[in-house]
Design an enzyme around this catalytic site. Structure first.
Site, PDB file in Angstrom:
ATOM      1  N   SER A 140       1.081  -1.303   0.103  1.00  0.00           N
ATOM      2  CA  SER A 140       0.413   0.170  -0.068  1.00  0.00           C
ATOM      3  C   SER A 140       0.416   1.478  -0.285  1.00  0.00           C
ATOM      4  O   SER A 140       2.008   1.207   0.597  1.00  0.00           O
ATOM      5  CB  SER A 140      -0.786  -0.107   1.209  1.00  0.00           C
ATOM      6  OG  SER A 140      -2.246   0.816   2.031  1.00  0.00           O
ATOM      7  N   TYR A 153      -1.673  -1.076  10.736  1.00  0.00           N
ATOM      8  CA  TYR A 153      -2.114  -1.352   9.584  1.00  0.00           C
ATOM      9  C   TYR A 153      -0.405  -0.661   8.517  1.00  0.00           C
ATOM     10  O   TYR A 153      -0.110  -1.807   7.803  1.00  0.00           O
ATOM     11  CB  TYR A 153      -3.228  -0.649   9.125  1.00  0.00           C
ATOM     12  CG  TYR A 153      -3.275  -1.022   7.087  1.00  0.00           C
ATOM     13  CD1 TYR A 153      -4.494  -2.137   6.734  1.00  0.00           C
ATOM     14  CD2 TYR A 153      -2.840   0.321   5.969  1.00  0.00           C
ATOM     15  CE1 TYR A 153      -3.869  -2.172   5.214  1.00  0.00           C
ATOM     16  CE2 TYR A 153      -2.842   0.003   4.461  1.00  0.00           C
ATOM     17  CZ  TYR A 153      -3.629  -0.946   4.187  1.00  0.00           C
ATOM     18  OH  TYR A 153      -4.540  -1.354   3.050  1.00  0.00           O
TER      19      TYR A 153
HETATM   20  P1  NAD Z   1     -11.196  -6.452   0.891  1.00  0.00           P
HETATM   21  O1  NAD Z   1     -12.059  -5.907   2.098  1.00  0.00           O
HETATM   22  O2  NAD Z   1     -11.978  -5.823  -0.515  1.00  0.00           O
HETATM   23  O3  NAD Z   1     -11.100  -8.328   0.505  1.00  0.00           O
HETATM   24  C1  NAD Z   1     -10.247  -8.480   1.505  1.00  0.00           C
HETATM   25  C2  NAD Z   1     -10.301  -9.653   1.285  1.00  0.00           C
HETATM   26  O4  NAD Z   1      -9.420 -10.737   2.091  1.00  0.00           O
HETATM   27  C3  NAD Z   1     -11.394 -11.068   1.131  1.00  0.00           C
HETATM   28  O5  NAD Z   1     -12.016 -11.434   0.209  1.00  0.00           O
HETATM   29  C4  NAD Z   1     -10.980 -11.331   2.582  1.00  0.00           C
HETATM   30  O6  NAD Z   1     -12.417 -12.479   2.055  1.00  0.00           O
HETATM   31  C5  NAD Z   1      -9.829 -12.021   2.284  1.00  0.00           C
HETATM   32  N1  NAD Z   1      -9.964 -12.009   3.759  1.00  0.00           N
HETATM   33  C6  NAD Z   1      -9.602 -10.890   5.041  1.00  0.00           C
HETATM   34  N2  NAD Z   1      -9.026 -12.090   5.767  1.00  0.00           N
HETATM   35  C7  NAD Z   1      -8.753 -13.082   5.657  1.00  0.00           C
HETATM   36  C8  NAD Z   1      -7.375 -13.736   6.249  1.00  0.00           C
HETATM   37  N3  NAD Z   1      -7.706 -13.583   7.558  1.00  0.00           N
HETATM   38  N4  NAD Z   1      -7.841 -14.967   5.620  1.00  0.00           N
HETATM   39  C9  NAD Z   1      -8.239 -15.060   4.070  1.00  0.00           C
HETATM   40  N5  NAD Z   1      -8.621 -14.294   3.528  1.00  0.00           N
HETATM   41  C10 NAD Z   1      -8.874 -12.936   4.182  1.00  0.00           C
HETATM   42  O7  NAD Z   1     -10.415  -6.011   0.832  1.00  0.00           O
HETATM   43  P2  NAD Z   1      -9.615  -4.775   0.023  1.00  0.00           P
HETATM   44  O8  NAD Z   1      -9.508  -3.476  -0.582  1.00  0.00           O
HETATM   45  O9  NAD Z   1      -9.681  -5.039  -1.853  1.00  0.00           O
HETATM   46  O10 NAD Z   1      -7.919  -5.121  -0.174  1.00  0.00           O
HETATM   47  C11 NAD Z   1      -6.969  -6.303  -0.520  1.00  0.00           C
HETATM   48  C12 NAD Z   1      -5.051  -5.855  -0.358  1.00  0.00           C
HETATM   49  O11 NAD Z   1      -5.384  -4.587  -1.171  1.00  0.00           O
HETATM   50  C13 NAD Z   1      -5.321  -5.526   0.910  1.00  0.00           C
HETATM   51  O12 NAD Z   1      -4.049  -5.966   1.673  1.00  0.00           O
HETATM   52  C14 NAD Z   1      -5.202  -4.078   1.550  1.00  0.00           C
HETATM   53  O13 NAD Z   1      -4.099  -3.422   2.480  1.00  0.00           O
HETATM   54  C15 NAD Z   1      -4.424  -3.717   0.044  1.00  0.00           C
HETATM   55  N6  NAD Z   1      -5.425  -2.422   0.068  1.00  0.00           N
HETATM   56  C16 NAD Z   1      -6.121  -2.459  -0.568  1.00  0.00           C
HETATM   57  C17 NAD Z   1      -6.373  -0.517  -0.997  1.00  0.00           C
HETATM   58  C18 NAD Z   1      -7.743   0.019  -1.254  1.00  0.00           C
HETATM   59  O14 NAD Z   1      -7.922   1.425  -1.451  1.00  0.00           O
HETATM   60  N7  NAD Z   1      -8.926  -0.607  -1.622  1.00  0.00           N
HETATM   61  C19 NAD Z   1      -4.751   0.231  -1.021  1.00  0.00           C
HETATM   62  C20 NAD Z   1      -3.804  -0.697  -0.504  1.00  0.00           C
HETATM   63  C21 NAD Z   1      -3.713  -1.402  -0.328  1.00  0.00           C
END
Ligand code: NAD
Length: 257
Positions: A140, A153
């Site tokens: 991120s 985080y």
């Molecule tokens: P999301 O909440 O849409 O999806 C998260 C996924 O992780 C889901 O499929 C959930 O079931 C799974 N998950 C959660 N806990 C889990 C566990 N203990 N074991 C297995 N699976 C698990 O989130 P997202 O926004 O798609 O985020 C995905 C990644 O991208 C994360 O690492 C997040 O930190 C990173 N990220 C997101 C953003 C953003 O703006 N959305 C920005 C930077 C980084």
């Protein structure tokens, strides 16, 4: 288009958001895909299967190293092993340090950081034996800068970038690469919750979304899961083979400020 035919990708946390977008891009490019994550996986499997490659799902909770080992054993048994590992599963919790619930700290470190170590150490031996592999960690912008309320985080994502550098160095003379991708805001359930929390204070939801972007992301536009999927495909390509230990921003200008 990159052809990943014959390769198997494991994408953690791919039943939603960014992970699902990346899984779709990998399947479109010809890879077999092992999905992982919570919730009803049947619709997600169907979405990823439409490109004609093999798709499986393992429900491992990646906060548990034993379940990670079971997931990788499943990928080896059913798909012959993991060639492309995308460490994407992640959660968020927002609170000031002195109010931060200790169990939320522990979960965020386990899911967002330690799981990357465990899946990497378990997938690397086969990648080295095959002399080809891609490890792509979805970090991120918060792996490079802080924001108030996000102690766990930010600490976890900084850790992911550090781990990425070490694995990138330890594999530098092989055809295995390890890199991190650093997205800015992407409109997924993880971020929608933060918009909803702002709207709950009485702000119009559209205004809450605009304010969230305006505070950090100069483009005022969200990064999308398909854009992240395309970056993953580049890192999997021959053209990306000398990108090693990098933390690649895709953030609408967030980190340029
Ligand atoms: P999301 O909440 O849409 O999806 C998260 C996924 O992780 C889901 O499929 C959930 O079931 C799974 N998950 C959660 N806990 C889990 C566990 N203990 N074991 C297995 N699976 C698990 O989130 P997202 O926004 O798609 O985020 C995905 C990644 O991208 C994360 O690492 C997040 O930190 C990173 N990220 C997101 C953003 C953003 O703006 N959305 C920005 C930077 C980084």
């Amino acid at each position: 288009m990159t052809t990943l035919s014959g390769k198997t990708a494991l994408v953690t946390g791919s039943t939603s958001g960014i992970g699902l977008g990346i899984a779709v891009s990998l399947a479109k490019a010809g890879a077999n895909v092992v999905l992982n994550g919570f919730g009803d996986a049947s619709k997600v499997i169907a979405d990823v299967q439409q490109f004609g490659t093999r798709v499986g799902h393992h429900p491992a909770d990646v906060s548990d190293p034993l379940q990670i080992a079971e997931m990788i054993a499943y990928a080896e048994r059913e798909f012959g092993g993991v060639d492309i590992l995308v460490n994407n599963a992640g959660i968020q919790h927002v609170a000031a340090v002195e109010d931060f619930p200790v169990e939320r700290w522990d979960s965020i470190i386990a899911i967002n950081l330690s799981s990357v170590f465990h899946s990497t150490r378990l997938c690397l031996p086969r990648m080295r034996a095959e002399n080809w592999g891609r490890i792509i960690n979805i970090a991120s912008v918060h792996g490079q800068v802080g924001s108030v309320g996000k102690a766990a985080y930010v600490a976890a994502k900084h850790g992911v970038i550090g781990l990425t550098k070490v694995v990138g160095l330890e594999t530098a003379t092989t055809q295995v690469t390890c890199n991190a991708i650093c997205p800015g805001w992407v409109l997924t359930p993880l971020v929608q919750k933060q918009i909803d929390d702002r709207a709950a204070t009485g702000i119009d939801p559209q205004q809450a979304q605009h304010d969230l972007l305006a505070e950090k992301q100069p483009s005022l536009a969200f990064v999308t899961p398909p854009q992240l999927g395309e970056l993953v495909l580049f890192l999997c390509s021959e053209a990306g083979s000398q990108v090693r230990g990098a933390a690649w921003n895709i953030d609408g200008g967030w980190l340029a400020q």
